[in-house]
Design an enzyme around this catalytic site. Structure first.
Site, PDB file in Angstrom:
ATOM      1  N   GLU A  41       0.910  -1.164   0.119  1.00 18.79           N
ATOM      2  CA  GLU A  41      -0.001  -0.027   0.084  1.00 18.79           C
ATOM      3  C   GLU A  41       0.935   1.300   0.157  1.00 18.79           C
ATOM      4  OE1 GLU A  41      -2.703  -0.461   3.248  1.00 18.79           O
ATOM      5  OE2 GLU A  41      -3.606  -2.052   2.509  1.00 18.79           O
ATOM      6  N   HIS A  66      -7.704   1.337   1.756  1.00 19.50           N
ATOM      7  CA  HIS A  66      -7.709   0.990   3.008  1.00 19.50           C
ATOM      8  C   HIS A  66      -8.186   1.842   4.115  1.00 19.50           C
ATOM      9  CE1 HIS A  66      -5.006  -1.514   6.001  1.00 19.50           C
ATOM     10  NE2 HIS A  66      -6.468  -1.175   6.701  1.00 19.50           N
TER      11      HIS A  66
HETATM   12  N1  LIG Z   1      -9.923  -2.534   6.198  1.00 23.80           N
HETATM   13  C1  LIG Z   1      -9.566  -2.017   7.289  1.00 23.80           C
HETATM   14  O1  LIG Z   1      -9.576  -0.926   7.106  1.00 23.80           O
HETATM   15  C2  LIG Z   1      -9.762  -2.608   8.403  1.00 23.80           C
HETATM   16  C3  LIG Z   1      -9.386  -4.093   8.303  1.00 23.80           C
HETATM   17  N2  LIG Z   1      -9.230  -4.711   9.774  1.00 23.80           N
HETATM   18  C4  LIG Z   1      -8.863  -5.956   9.505  1.00 23.80           C
HETATM   19  O2  LIG Z   1      -9.828  -7.050   9.756  1.00 23.80           O
HETATM   20  C5  LIG Z   1      -9.535  -8.356  10.186  1.00 23.80           C
HETATM   21  C6  LIG Z   1     -10.666  -9.039  11.131  1.00 23.80           C
HETATM   22  O3  LIG Z   1     -10.590  -8.003  12.443  1.00 23.80           O
HETATM   23  P1  LIG Z   1     -11.372  -8.505  13.699  1.00 23.80           P
HETATM   24  O4  LIG Z   1     -12.563  -9.199  13.389  1.00 23.80           O
HETATM   25  O5  LIG Z   1     -11.296  -7.384  14.610  1.00 23.80           O
HETATM   26  O6  LIG Z   1     -10.137  -9.774  14.168  1.00 23.80           O
HETATM   27  P2  LIG Z   1     -10.667 -10.654  15.220  1.00 23.80           P
HETATM   28  O7  LIG Z   1      -9.263 -11.315  15.721  1.00 23.80           O
HETATM   29  O8  LIG Z   1     -11.550 -10.315  16.090  1.00 23.80           O
HETATM   30  O9  LIG Z   1     -11.232 -12.027  14.111  1.00 23.80           O
HETATM   31  C7  LIG Z   1     -10.267 -12.539  13.244  1.00 23.80           C
HETATM   32  C8  LIG Z   1     -10.877 -14.124  13.273  1.00 23.80           C
HETATM   33  O10 LIG Z   1     -10.373 -14.760  12.227  1.00 23.80           O
HETATM   34  C9  LIG Z   1     -10.362 -16.168  12.668  1.00 23.80           C
HETATM   35  N3  LIG Z   1      -9.303 -16.592  11.685  1.00 23.80           N
HETATM   36  C10 LIG Z   1      -7.847 -16.416  11.545  1.00 23.80           C
HETATM   37  N4  LIG Z   1      -7.119 -17.110  10.497  1.00 23.80           N
HETATM   38  C11 LIG Z   1      -8.327 -17.717   9.879  1.00 23.80           C
HETATM   39  C12 LIG Z   1      -8.651 -18.676   8.998  1.00 23.80           C
HETATM   40  N5  LIG Z   1      -7.244 -18.832   8.192  1.00 23.80           N
HETATM   41  N6  LIG Z   1      -9.554 -19.370   8.667  1.00 23.80           N
HETATM   42  C13 LIG Z   1     -10.685 -18.933   9.341  1.00 23.80           C
HETATM   43  N7  LIG Z   1     -10.604 -18.092  10.578  1.00 23.80           N
HETATM   44  C14 LIG Z   1      -9.457 -17.650  10.843  1.00 23.80           C
HETATM   45  C15 LIG Z   1      -9.662 -15.945  14.038  1.00 23.80           C
HETATM   46  O11 LIG Z   1      -9.890 -17.123  14.637  1.00 23.80           O
HETATM   47  C16 LIG Z   1     -10.655 -14.989  14.362  1.00 23.80           C
HETATM   48  O12 LIG Z   1     -11.868 -15.347  14.934  1.00 23.80           O
HETATM   49  C17 LIG Z   1      -8.035  -8.091  10.825  1.00 23.80           C
HETATM   50  O13 LIG Z   1      -7.215  -8.560   9.820  1.00 23.80           O
HETATM   51  C18 LIG Z   1      -7.890  -6.598  10.810  1.00 23.80           C
HETATM   52  O14 LIG Z   1      -6.686  -6.251  10.583  1.00 23.80           O
HETATM   53  C19 LIG Z   1      -9.638  -4.231  10.933  1.00 23.80           C
HETATM   54  C20 LIG Z   1      -9.974  -2.843  10.808  1.00 23.80           C
HETATM   55  C21 LIG Z   1     -10.161  -1.968   9.907  1.00 23.80           C
HETATM   56  O1  LIG Z   2      -7.038   2.691   9.520  1.00 25.30           O
HETATM   57  C1  LIG Z   2      -6.115   2.208   9.293  1.00 25.30           C
HETATM   58  O2  LIG Z   2      -5.020   2.699   9.159  1.00 25.30           O
HETATM   59  C2  LIG Z   2      -5.927   0.717   9.519  1.00 25.30           C
HETATM   60  C3  LIG Z   2      -7.298   0.154   9.834  1.00 25.30           C
HETATM   61  C4  LIG Z   2      -7.167  -1.404   9.908  1.00 25.30           C
HETATM   62  O3  LIG Z   2      -6.559  -2.091   9.119  1.00 25.30           O
HETATM   63  C5  LIG Z   2      -7.156  -2.298  11.298  1.00 25.30           C
HETATM   64  O4  LIG Z   2      -7.637  -1.489  12.259  1.00 25.30           O
HETATM   65  O5  LIG Z   2      -6.402  -3.188  11.212  1.00 25.30           O
END
Ligand SMILES: NC(=O)C1=CN([C@@H]2O[C@H](COP(=O)(O)OP(=O)(O)OC[C@H]3O[C@@H](n4cnc5c(N)ncnc54)[C@H](O)[C@@H]3O)[C@@H](O)[C@H]2O)C=CC1
Ligand SMILES: O=C(O)CCC(=O)C(=O)O
Length: 633
Positions: free
Chosen positions: A494, A517
């Protein structure tokens, strides 16, 4: 409290804006002018005169005379003023109340303010009336304040100098104040040092003349090796914030007394290596890589704050081994990602990514081809954690049937159906959305084979991490028409800042929604994160509480009247016993202690009942396998 090693100098401390956060006369004006039609105007004029007197641009006696003339104050206003000022004593003075109580004979409050309100405020700190040198009001028969006693030397220009001459103190004299009249004592040769006290106000002309600048009273005590409540002045804690977290984060750190530096955008490893020395708190978002090299260079790092959910960009184990605690905001932006995902599902199902640019080019393409409702469709959620499970609830509310797959056992919400394998989910879902965490093992979790398992025309969403999807394979599946569309918010590489271009094979493909993102980039999420993360870090620094740290054993020991020590050590047998032996050898009683370990480190908080001396501290630092040792208070 331990005794100072050298005889204590006399401390001449100014009252207004130094001992207290405010100017007494300004506060009195506020009280006296309650309900007055020109209140704001008059208070403003009084404040301006105060400032002119303090910075030296108006003679002090003239400033005082003009201020009192503007002030319709009365004797009965004074108790109210005193109560108000007691609540506005400078924070670092309040924090070090013990110092004043211990050395009342060495402290003089020398002020051009008025005894009537100063005496009762400083009395609470053990400073007696004969150590308060200040002006006195004159009143008329009705109790109105008419002016000041002209016989008092402090009412004259150069009054503090005259007062110090009268005092004729023997030994070293240090002056602490925020105004020009405080500096004049040093200029007249009546003090050895002048410390500009800037916790409440910083005047350029005064700071320029100071021997030292004091952002807090802690700093004075620290520099002079005097007993203090904190083990380290907060103003020495440097915070480096990268990638533009909400301004609230810097505000909170500054309010705590820390020095804050911000760099917009991210820094690459080399750039970060150049900036990290001396930094105590590093704040990042998802881009900055905190590598083992960075951590090795980070000679003062106490904590890293990830202003996001993901922490895969940080070498968590290396940080742990170096005694650096990492905190994130595990659910502050969860809802924002969920809302984005829901919007994306609808937008892709209606092929908006194709129709919108056509409209902007003047092309009217009204057709239902390839468009469908999401009601009754199967949503396959991969990763049923915080985001996945919340999306499950919201998606059911709009009529989708939810399937999910998670490597961990998860509570099944609503009518969601658990799939035993990823394959089972991919084969059934009309829309697949990825919400797994960013662990390395998840690299290319969705590759050519998995894409081939998806139903023809199905949609794929990736709002998790870029490396989770094999991008060339996804591009091929879209180009071939096997997938009906995709929404991608995260990418294997990114851009570091908004000035850098974005390259991807996904650009220009049909029904593909690309976003930079921004899953968590909403005002609400950013504000929540900017409050959540600093709070956790400050709690850790102030109390040792590591609850919700992502790499430290989580400990919270209730606060009690005690001195608190925290110790991070390699997790080998016997360290706790050695710590306790040191305490026992120095006859230090333990009031509370909590140890927790993980596979690499042990973290122990110890509350002790008595003053510690440098010898105990050195002995604790020298305990074998110590990684970090801090005295909190
Ligand atoms: N696009 C964005 O701006 C954002 C992205 N994220 C990303 O979203 C993702 C999820 O966040 P949360 O739900 O808060 O995390 P979390 O940790 O609560 O949930 C992740 C889940 O994925 C499961 N998991 C891990 N590997 C797996 C696999 N290979 N197959 C099936 N399940 C699997 C884990 O057991 C867990 O239950 C993270 O990667 C985070 O960095 C979060 C916030 C913002
Ligand atoms: O807002 C961001 O810079 C990152 C968000 C994200 O991917 C996360 O919260 O894991």
């Amino acid at each position: 409290m331990p005794q100072p090693n050298t005889p204590l100098p006399y401390l001449i401390i100014d009252f207004d804006s130094t001992f207290t956060q405010v100017e007494g006369l300004d506060e009195l004006a506020d009280i006296a002018l309650q309900g007055h039609p020109d209140r704001e105007k008059v208070v403003g004029e009084i404040r301006a005169l105060t400032d002119q007197g303090m910075s030296g641009s108006l003679s002090f006696s003239e400033s005082l005379k003009q201020r009192l003339a503007l002030l319709p104050a009365r004797r009965e206003h004074l108790p109210l003023l005193v109560a108000q000022l007691k609540g506005k004593v400078s924070e670092s003075i309040v924090r070090n109340r013990g110092f004043f109580e211990q050395f009342p004979g060495r402290v003089y409050i020398v002020s051009s303010g008025f005894r009537e309100f100063i005496e009762p405020v400083v009395a609470d700190f053990g400073i007696a009336a004969d150590h308060v040198l200040a002006n006195t009001f004159t009143f008329d028969a009705t109790g109105r304040i008419t002016g000041f006693d002209p016989e008092n030397v402090l009412s004259r220009d150069g009054g503090k100098i005259l007062q110090l001459r009268e005092l004729d103190l023997e030994g070293d004299v240090y002056v602490l104040g925020d105004g020009y009249t405080d500096y004049q004592i040093r200029e007249a040769g009546l003090a050895n040092r002048f410390y500009a006290f800037t916790e409440n106000v910083s005047r350029e002309a005064v700071v320029a003349r100071a021997d030292e600048v004091l952002p807090s009273f802690d700093e004075f005590l620290y520099q002079n090796k005097l007993p203090m409540t904190l083990s380290y002045p907060k103003n020495r804690i440097k915070v480096l914030l990268l990638e533009n977290p909400d301004v609230r984060a810097a505000e909170l750190f500054r309010a705590e007394g820390y020095q804050v530096d911000s760099v917009p955008g991210g820094l690459d490893e080399e750039e970060l290596l150049e900036r990290i020395e001396g930094v105590s708190i590093l704040g990042i978002r998802s881009k900055t890589q905190v590598t083992a090299r960075v951590l090795e260079r980070a000679n003062r790092l106490i904590a890293v704050g990830a202003f996001c959910i993901g922490t895969n960009q940080i070498d968590l184990t290396e940080a742990m081994k170096r005694g650096v605690a990492v905190f994130n905001a595990p659910f502050s932006n969860t809802r924002s990602v969920v809302e984005l995902a829901l919007g994306e599902i609808i937008v892709l199902a209606r092929r908006i990514p194709e129709k919108n640019p056509k409209m902007h080019q003047g092309e009217w393409d009204k057709s239902a081809r390839g468009s469908f409702e999401i009601r009754g469709k199967k949503l396959g959620i991969v990763g049923y954690g915080n985001i996945g499970s919340q999306l499950s609830v919201v998606a059911e509310a709009v009529g989708m049937q939810v399937l999910y797959y998670d490597v961990a056992e998860k509570l099944q919400l609503g009518n969601a159906v658990r799939c035993r394998t990823l394959q089972e989910l991919l084969q059934q879902a009309d829309v697949v959305t990825l919400h797994v965490d960013g662990r390395k093992d998840n690299t290319n979790l969705i590759g050519a084979a998995e894409l081939a398992m998806m139903k023809p025309g199905a949609l794929l969403l990736n709002n998790a991490r870029g490396h989770v999807v094999d991008v060339p394979a996804l591009a091929a599946a879209l180009r071939s028409g096997h997938l009906g569309g995709a929404a991608v918010d995260v990418f294997p590489y990114e851009p570091k800042t908004n000035d850098e271009g974005f390259e991807s094979e996904l650009r220009g493909l049909p029904n593909v929604l690309l976003t930079p993102h921004i899953g968590g980039s909403t005002a609400e999420a950013q504000r929540n994160i900017a409050e959540f993360v600093p709070e956790r870090i400050m709690q850790y620094i102030n109390t040792g509480n590591t609850q919700q740290s992502v790499n430290f054993p989580n400990i919270q020991l209730p606060l009690q009247q005690a001195h608190r020590l925290i110790h991070v050590h390699a997790n080998v047998p016997g360290v706790l016993a050695r710590i306790n032996n040191v305490l026992a050898e120095h006859h230090v009683n333990i009031l509370g202690q909590y140890l927790k370990t993980n596979e690499h480190i042990g973290y122990v908080i110890t509350d002790i009942d008595k003053e510690y001396d440098q010898e105990v501290i050195q002995a604790l630092r020298a305990v074998e396998h110590t990684i970090k040792f801090r005295v909190l208070y």
